[in-house]
Design a protein around this motif. Structure first.
Motif, mmCIF file in Angstrom:
data_model
loop_
_atom_site.group_PDB
_atom_site.id
_atom_site.type_symbol
_atom_site.label_atom_id
_atom_site.label_comp_id
_atom_site.label_asym_id
_atom_site.label_seq_id
_atom_site.Cartn_x
_atom_site.Cartn_y
_atom_site.Cartn_z
ATOM 1 N N UNK A 63 1.891 -5.951 0.217
ATOM 2 C CA UNK A 63 3.087 -6.424 0.517
ATOM 3 C C UNK A 63 3.605 -5.131 1.353
ATOM 4 N N UNK A 64 4.964 -5.435 2.046
ATOM 5 C CA UNK A 64 5.096 -4.424 3.130
ATOM 6 C C UNK A 64 6.224 -3.421 2.247
ATOM 7 N N UNK A 65 6.482 -2.525 2.123
ATOM 8 C CA UNK A 65 7.648 -1.770 1.542
ATOM 9 C C UNK A 65 7.596 -0.020 2.172
ATOM 10 N N UNK A 66 8.562 0.015 2.546
ATOM 11 C CA UNK A 66 9.197 1.453 3.585
ATOM 12 C C UNK A 66 9.465 2.433 2.100
ATOM 13 N N UNK A 67 9.236 3.961 2.643
ATOM 14 C CA UNK A 67 9.778 5.390 2.219
ATOM 15 C C UNK A 67 10.596 5.480 2.930
ATOM 16 N N UNK A 68 11.787 6.098 1.765
ATOM 17 C CA UNK A 68 12.606 6.487 1.900
ATOM 18 C C UNK A 68 13.329 7.504 1.190
ATOM 19 N N UNK A 85 4.176 -6.885 -9.910
ATOM 20 C CA UNK A 85 3.494 -5.494 -9.247
ATOM 21 C C UNK A 85 3.987 -5.330 -8.500
ATOM 22 N N UNK A 86 4.606 -5.994 -7.538
ATOM 23 C CA UNK A 86 5.273 -5.362 -5.742
ATOM 24 C C UNK A 86 6.206 -4.097 -6.024
ATOM 25 N N UNK A 87 6.724 -4.245 -7.449
ATOM 26 C CA UNK A 87 7.492 -3.607 -7.222
ATOM 27 C C UNK A 87 7.602 -1.972 -8.491
ATOM 28 N N UNK A 88 5.940 -2.400 -8.239
ATOM 29 C CA UNK A 88 5.850 -0.831 -9.274
ATOM 30 C C UNK A 88 5.526 0.124 -8.125
ATOM 31 N N UNK A 89 6.215 1.337 -9.257
ATOM 32 C CA UNK A 89 6.125 2.781 -8.420
ATOM 33 C C UNK A 89 7.264 2.594 -7.352
ATOM 34 N N UNK A 90 8.314 1.980 -6.891
ATOM 35 C CA UNK A 90 8.761 2.162 -5.790
ATOM 36 C C UNK A 90 10.425 2.922 -6.351
ATOM 37 N N UNK A 91 10.418 3.758 -7.278
ATOM 38 C CA UNK A 91 11.186 5.151 -7.720
ATOM 39 C C UNK A 91 9.888 6.507 -7.766
ATOM 40 N N UNK A 120 4.793 1.601 5.138
ATOM 41 C CA UNK A 120 3.105 1.227 3.904
ATOM 42 C C UNK A 120 3.451 -0.047 3.535
ATOM 43 N N UNK A 121 1.504 -0.552 3.771
ATOM 44 C CA UNK A 121 1.613 -1.426 3.343
ATOM 45 C C UNK A 121 0.475 -1.539 1.331
ATOM 46 N N UNK A 122 1.169 -2.025 0.811
ATOM 47 C CA UNK A 122 0.741 -1.722 -1.119
ATOM 48 C C UNK A 122 0.135 -3.373 -0.850
ATOM 49 N N UNK A 123 -1.329 -2.387 -1.649
ATOM 50 C CA UNK A 123 -1.759 -3.597 -1.937
ATOM 51 C C UNK A 123 -2.456 -3.918 -3.260
ATOM 52 N N UNK A 124 -2.188 -4.784 -3.915
ATOM 53 C CA UNK A 124 -2.625 -5.061 -5.326
ATOM 54 C C UNK A 124 -3.689 -5.199 -6.312
ATOM 55 N N UNK A 125 -4.534 -5.084 -5.273
ATOM 56 C CA UNK A 125 -6.270 -4.687 -6.834
ATOM 57 C C UNK A 125 -6.848 -3.794 -5.313
ATOM 58 N N UNK A 181 -4.626 6.163 -3.510
ATOM 59 C CA UNK A 181 -5.638 6.270 -4.852
ATOM 60 C C UNK A 181 -5.249 5.963 -5.759
ATOM 61 N N UNK A 182 -5.485 3.834 -6.409
ATOM 62 C CA UNK A 182 -5.048 3.329 -7.827
ATOM 63 C C UNK A 182 -4.680 4.511 -8.929
ATOM 64 N N UNK A 183 -4.177 4.904 -9.767
ATOM 65 C CA UNK A 183 -4.245 5.580 -10.926
ATOM 66 C C UNK A 183 -4.654 6.846 -10.497
ATOM 67 N N UNK A 184 -4.250 8.038 -9.509
ATOM 68 C CA UNK A 184 -5.351 8.801 -8.917
ATOM 69 C C UNK A 184 -4.012 9.920 -7.993
ATOM 70 N N UNK A 185 -4.446 10.637 -7.144
ATOM 71 C CA UNK A 185 -3.715 11.455 -6.210
ATOM 72 C C UNK A 185 -3.914 10.617 -4.759
ATOM 73 N N UNK A 186 -3.061 10.847 -3.834
ATOM 74 C CA UNK A 186 -2.390 10.377 -2.612
ATOM 75 C C UNK A 186 -3.228 11.661 -2.127
ATOM 76 N N UNK A 187 -3.331 11.264 -0.429
ATOM 77 C CA UNK A 187 -3.202 12.114 0.791
ATOM 78 C C UNK A 187 -2.421 12.011 1.658
ATOM 79 N N UNK A 188 -1.737 12.906 1.996
ATOM 80 C CA UNK A 188 -1.496 13.360 3.106
ATOM 81 C C UNK A 188 -1.836 14.255 4.087
#
Length: 326
Positions: free
Chosen positions: A181-186, A122-128, A236-241, A292-299
């Protein structure tokens, strides 16, 4: 095959073990513990293959057995009576082993390689990600100066000043857990700031600073567009559920690629003028995002440096906010 005979040898307790020489070569030996064996006998290998069509487990539960007296070797034999095997005949038998599916039906045996669909953790989803950002621009801070005493000269239309960006992101996982999971966006982003002025004064590059002059006729559109190439870095902090998929905050740095003004009169006449307009070539700031899961992100993005060069334009800092589409 209308009738089938099973000869089973079970070694119990201290009764002893039958020698392998006593068993015909076309047989199946099932080892059950250190002192027990079950032997299934067939006239030949072809007859043994036909056992795939029979429910042997059901047969062993249903049939009765008789115990013969021990032979001279002290071995106790359990011999099943001859039975009608057709009642245990199965229409189709399916066995899956070592990545293959074996299907037996009648005298036909079919081998099929099973394909297993691999799923990423799950923590590898949306990595690219290829991301489209759509939002609005505004001034984060605005100070009146002697050179620009009237803020109405460069005020913005609230809904007319739009932000647009195309981003190519990589989100490697640094630390992974069971539910977070802890990620970093590049990545790399191309962004366009469209500052839509609320009035008929157009930006011009003067000798010493940017000037806002009356156009001379009413304008339907009057904007300054600035294009940047930007590199974001955002932990960023990725949340599983749950509804929220991730929360992040970080920074960015960008370089100005182009800038131009665009005007459109009431009768539809358009005009474009490219120039520097005493804008800063670099921009840097802070950013935050909630997904938001299966939706848009706010920035939300806030430039820490001023839009124009020092003493060359109004003292304003740009702010952008909106949604991101993955």
């Amino acid at each position: 095959m209308k009738r089938i005979v099973f000869a089973l040898l079970a070694v119990l307790g201290t009764f002893g073990i039958a020698s392998a020489k006593e068993v015909q070569k076309d047989s199946i030996i099932v080892v059950m513990g250190d002192n027990s064996r079950i032997i299934i006998y067939g006239e030949n290998k072809e007859e043994l293959k036909k056992l795939l069509h029979y429910d042997v487990n059901k047969l062993l539960k249903d049939v009765g057995a008789k115990i013969d007296a021990a032979d001279s070797n002290g071995t106790t034999r359990i011999v099943l009576d001859e039975i009608n095997g057709e009642q245990y005949l199965m229409n189709e038998t399916v066995i899956e082993r070592n990545g293959y599916k074996i299907t037996a039906k009648g005298d036909t045996i079919r081998y099929t390689k099973r394909t297993v669909k691999k799923t990423r953790p799950w923590w590898q989803n949306d990595q690219d990600n290829f991301v489209i950002s759509i939002g609005l621009n505004a001034y984060g801070s605005k100070e009146n100066t002697a050179a620009y005493p009237n803020p109405d000269d460069y005020d913005l239309r609230p809904l007319g000043s739009r932000y647009f960006a195309l981003g190519f992101y990589r989100n490697p996982t640094l630390v992974k857990g069971q539910d977070a999971a802890l990620r970093v966006r590049l990545g790399l982003e191309f962004s366009w700031y469209n500052f839509m002025f609320d009035g008929d004064k157009v930006a011009y590059k003067g000798e010493e600073r940017v000037e806002f002059r009356e156009f001379g006729q009413p304008l339907r559109k009057n904007k300054l567009t600035v294009c940047y190439i930007t590199v974001p870095v955002m932990p960023s902090i990725a949340i599983r559920k749950g509804v929220i998929s991730h929360i992040g905050a970080g920074g960015y740095v960008g370089y100005r690629l182009d800038s131009y003004t665009k005007t459109k009169t009431e009768n539809g006449k358009k005009d474009h003028n490219h120039g520097g307009y005493w804008l800063n070539d670099f921009r840097y700031g802070l950013m935050a995002e909630i997904g938001f899961r299966n939706s848009v992100d706010l920035f939300f993005q806030y430039d820490l440096n001023e839009l124009y060069q020092v003493a060359r334009g109004p003292q304003v800092q740009a702010v952008s906010f909106g949604v991101r589409l993955n």
